[in-house]
Write an enzyme that holds these catalytic residues in place. Structure first.
Site, PDB file in Angstrom:
ATOM      1  N   ASP A 199       0.902  -1.148   0.000  1.00  0.00           N
ATOM      2  CA  ASP A 199       0.000   0.000   0.000  1.00  0.00           C
ATOM      3  C   ASP A 199       0.942   1.198   0.000  1.00  0.00           C
ATOM      4  O   ASP A 199       1.555   1.516   1.015  1.00  0.00           O
ATOM      5  CB  ASP A 199      -0.867   0.010   1.270  1.00  0.00           C
ATOM      6  N   HIS A 200       1.084   1.835  -1.153  1.00  0.00           N
ATOM      7  CA  HIS A 200       2.169   2.805  -1.284  1.00  0.00           C
ATOM      8  C   HIS A 200       1.996   4.001  -0.354  1.00  0.00           C
ATOM      9  O   HIS A 200       2.949   4.727  -0.090  1.00  0.00           O
ATOM     10  CB  HIS A 200       2.344   3.259  -2.737  1.00  0.00           C
ATOM     11  N   HIS A 262      -6.000   2.538   1.566  1.00  0.00           N
ATOM     12  CA  HIS A 262      -5.239   3.715   2.002  1.00  0.00           C
ATOM     13  C   HIS A 262      -5.841   4.395   3.237  1.00  0.00           C
ATOM     14  O   HIS A 262      -5.150   4.683   4.209  1.00  0.00           O
ATOM     15  CB  HIS A 262      -5.182   4.761   0.882  1.00  0.00           C
TER      16      HIS A 262
END
Lengths: 511, 347
Positions: A199-200, A262
């Protein structure tokens, strides 16, 4: 022979993180956007900073026919365009010597078997010792066949003294059932400790700073609870529409595209208890506890606590834009939400009674991601005679853009009369630290090579998040979850979202 | 100080009015943001260094917003006195202009207490004090000053009497609360090189050779012998070697009694242009003899695959070295340990 890089005494005092071992990184979907825009520029930047492990090989796996040289040339062009650091020709040549292309269909087992042979050859030639990192950068519908073929070809099994890991890009399923299926499938090929779900957002500096802000500063943790916090707002807004992702986005929607991963991750970092230590599992244990404490919204609760909406035609950045239903490749009758606002409750000792408002949307006035803690009002006694409303304190953690932290407080306006105005103490990363921060993918790739899963989502985190989201979506599908609202593109969302927060006396922040 | 130099220092101000004048400066400077994360003090006894230090602060401020306090002490001046100037360094960052402020002092006559006073009186409160001492350390050491410093920066390559200066550095480290972090820019300069050498042995196939090193060859620039010695001291400490001197010939002994010979060669070029570690038939070489920003890192021989890689070498310019020091932060726990091992080689 020692295998633990920590036993390298020359590393003492040089780094405060785990050191990656030499390895081969295999990218499935190597001709895609992610590889060109993010992965290869990130790898180049790691090389430029001297952070790549020695003799790393990067093998692109895709179906198009091309040579190593053509692949390198394409990646060079992309790196020159997207790298945060200018490309140095000498370094690129050296770096590109470790880039290889392997042509195969994802469905073709023989392609994986020949990949295994090629990786063995690269191990022998470059000393990568059988360490393999597989990056699933293909469409999620391809994950099952890739994982199956990795297993059938034996590539998922590390040789003695080596490791085999897999990086999985989101989406981690489309609901709890598919997430479990996907996780089972991944687990049948790779152990959880070798699985890295990206999950960047978690790789962003400011997201990493949340824990430092909370737990390295005595002042904040004192008010970080229901006694002082009135409510929390977590916002991720973007002015963009669906761009070229109509097919994916219409199947996903804002809830699955953003909230499930996110925004719930940001909520976890905000609401979690201090972990026992900084190990990956200690931190993720605390995040999972938050997800388990999230009050499930079912049936008519959803209509009260969740607003979903779709943008209609409007104006963004001075340009007229079409509504969602008029976007290319979007079905005319789709009910997919491009906006979600919801009130979540974390039912634990620390946060009982504190609403966590989450809002996310496309075609909003500007792009911003932030977490805002709105503190309770001071007792209205001392300054009552001034007749002024005193603004509450707000602590804001800006994730992007203009990363930083600000605190709104009240101050006396200079002059003989007592007038109180809100002022803002503002810390900007960009102002204080002129140095460009690394891209999220740089940190995440390095951590995966070093086997540090702290910034990656664990299976139980993903599944708990889906449980929360699935219940809401089920209510929408049954009709109990309330109607789909609309908002004009370029506005901050539908009126229903304003009404949602007004129930607790709050208003959405003006960003 | 010449008029030409003092003109570059900005507005001359009375010392008692510095803070007020800075306030006026910011009022007049328009729509710019003043920022400060550290107090950066620089002390020099060379008039010609003042302008250079001003340029350096301008560059440092682009990455480390600071209040800079530059002090030039003219020890030979016949009468005691003090002058001050204020200035701002601004640079564009994103959509705004960020400014750091600089206060420059000229202190005439030998008055250590005046130095302590001007520094103490003009710190931006609650921010760390990084103090770059560009002159030789002298006794008596003013513990009030040294204990106030968070990071004491110096460059051992600039010293005429390294053995004596290092002895004083060790005394400073032992003063008072010992909270001062010693930052020898010479140690910072070795960071890329130390990282490069460590990089070889991150490869677990190469790691066993670390305990078999039998020779170290270092090529250093003229005037950079101490850099080479510190590198040697670091290797010796990390690998538990002890200095062994027989008939005036120095070498190291490993815990297994193996002898490690070393050779320091002077050649024009980078501070350290080459470092070669030999372990039997295995060789690990960082080479920067060709101009550029990278070390050519090669490892050959031994029971591992030969490899060649480019690793960042940084630049030897003092600005970059200082930036690196300020960016990394943290302590340097190995510095004094490395230093202790090379004491006999400093003379």
């Amino acid at each position: 022979m020692p295998t633990d890089s920590d036993s390298n005494p020359l590393r003492e005092g040089l780094l405060s993180r785990s050191v990656p071992q030499p390895c081969s990184l295999v990218i499935f979907g190597a001709t895609g956007d992610l590889t060109h825009r993010k992965l290869v520029p990130a790898l180049y930047n790691l090389a430029a900073d001297g952070n790549l492990p020695p003799s790393i090989s990067v093998v692109g796996f895709a179906r198009r026919d091309k040579t190593d040289e053509v692949f390198r040339s394409e990646l060079e062009e992309a790196a020159r365009k997207f790298s945060r650091q200018k490309i140095n020709d000498e370094l690129w040549t050296n770096f590109a010597g470790g880039l290889f292309y392997h042509r195969s269909e994802f469905t073709d087992l023989a392609g994986y078997e020949s990949l295994a042979t090629r990786l063995d050859e690269l191990d022998a030639a470059r000393g990568t010792r059988g360490n393999r990192l597989f990056y699933l950068s293909a469409g999620p519908d391809q994950f099952p066949i890739i994982l199956e073929n990795l297993r059938k070809s034996g590539l998922n099994t590390a040789k003695e003294g080596s490791w085999a890991r897999v990086i999985v890009e989101k989406p981690f399923g489309t609901d709890l059932a598919t997430a479990i299926t996907l996780n089972d499938m991944v687990e049948s090929s790779f152990a959880e400790r070798d699985t890295f779900r990206i999950d960047h957002y978690l790789g962003k500096e400011t997201a990493q700073n949340i824990m430092v802000l909370r737990f390295a500063n005595a002042i904040f943790e004192q008010f970080w609870n229901a006694r002082y916090v009135h409510h929390v707002q977590i916002t991720a807004s973007e002015p963009l529409g669906v761009e070229g992702r109509a097919g994916y986005y219409d199947k996903s929607g804002a809830m699955r595209d953003m909230v499930q991963n996110h925004l719930l991750q940001l909520l976890c970092l905000t609401a979690m208890e201090p972990p026992t230590d900084l190990s990956a599992d200690a931190i993720r244990d605390e995040k999972v506890k938050v997800l388990r404490s999230l009050r499930r919204l079912n049936g008519t609760d959803v209509a009260k606590s969740v607003v979903r909406a779709q943008y209609t035609a409007g104006s963004v950045n001075g340009k007229d834009v079409v509504g969602y239903l008029d976007e290319a490749n979007i079905p005319a009758t789709t009910q997919t939400e491009t906006y979600v606002a919801l009130e979540a409750s974390v039912d634990n000792w620390r946060w009982a009674g504190v609403p966590f408002y989450i809002r996310v949307g496309k075609r909003l006035p500007k792009g911003a991601t932030e977490i805002a803690l709105h503190l309770k009002s001071v007792p209205p006694v001392l300054f009552r005679q001034t007749g002024q409303a005193i603004d509450d304190n707000v602590l804001v953690i800006r994730i992007q853009p203009d990363e930083g932290v600000s605190l709104r407080m009240s101050a006396k306006l200079p002059g003989s009369s007592l007038r109180i105005e809100p002022v803002k103490m503002d810390f900007h990363y960009g102002t204080s630290f002129g140095k460009a921060t690394p891209e999220a993918y740089e940190r995440l790739l390095l951590d995966a090579m070093a086997g540090d899963a702290t910034l990656f989502a664990r299976r139980d985190e993903v599944e708990e998040a889906w449980k929360f989201v699935d219940a809401i979506r089920a209510a929408w599908e049954s009709g109990e979850g309330g109607p789909l609202a609309t908002y004009s593109a370029g506005t901050w969302g539908p009126d229903e979202a304003d009404e949602l927060v007004q129930r607790s006396g709050a208003t959405w922040r003006r960003l | 100080m010449s008029d030409l130099i003092s003109a570059s220092l900005g507005l001359p101000v009375e010392i008692g009015r510095i803070e007020k004048e800075l306030g006026l400066l910011w009022e007049n400077i328009g729509d710019k943001t003043r920022a400060s994360l550290i107090n950066l003090a620089i002390y020099t006894e060379s008039a010609s260094a003042v302008a250079k230090n001003t340029d350096l602060v301008a560059q440092i401020a682009t990455e480390h917003a600071c209040r800079a306090i530059l002090v030039y002490a003219d020890l030979a001046a016949p009468e005691r006195g003090a002058k001050a100037w204020i200035n701002a360094h601004c640079h564009a960052a994103d959509k705004r202009e960020i400014c750091s402020e600089q206060i420059t002092f000229q202190l005439d006559g030998d008055s250590p207490s005046a130095l302590t006073n001007v520094v103490f009186a003009h710190l931006d409160s609650d921010l760390p004090l990084c103090f770059w001492w560009q002159a030789p350390f002298r006794e008596p050491l003013d513990s009030r000053l040294w204990n106030w410093i968070d990071r004491l920066i110096f460059d051992s390559n600039s010293w005429d009497n390294p053995a004596g200066q290092f002895a004083l550095v060790q005394k400073i480290a032992a003063l008072g609360e010992q909270r001062t972090i010693l930052c020898d820019l010479n140690w910072t300069r070795l960071l890329s090189l130390r990282s490069g050498l460590a990089h070889f042995f991150d490869n677990s196939c190469a790691l066993p050779y670390l305990r078999q090193i039998d020779r170290v060859e270092i090529t250093h620039a003229p005037g950079a012998r101490i850099s080479a010695l510190l590198l040697l001291g670091w290797l010796a400490h990390q690998l538990e070697w002890k200095l062994d001197t027989v008939l005036g010939r120095h070498s190291f002994r490993a815990p297994d009694r193996r002898e490690i010979t070393f050779d320091l060669t002077e050649a024009t070029g980078a501070c350290i242009s080459s470092c070669r570690l030999t372990a039997g038939d295995a060789e690990f070489h960082l080479d920067r003899t060709q101009p550029g920003e990278f070390y050519h890192a090669t490892m050959t021989g031994g029971q591992f695959e030969p490899s060649s890689q480019l690793l960042p070498a940084g630049r030897d310019r003092i600005t970059e070295t200082l930036l690196m020091e300020l960016s990394r932060g943290g302590t340097h726990p190995l510095y004094l340990k490395a230093l202790a091992l090379i004491g006999p080689l400093l003379a």
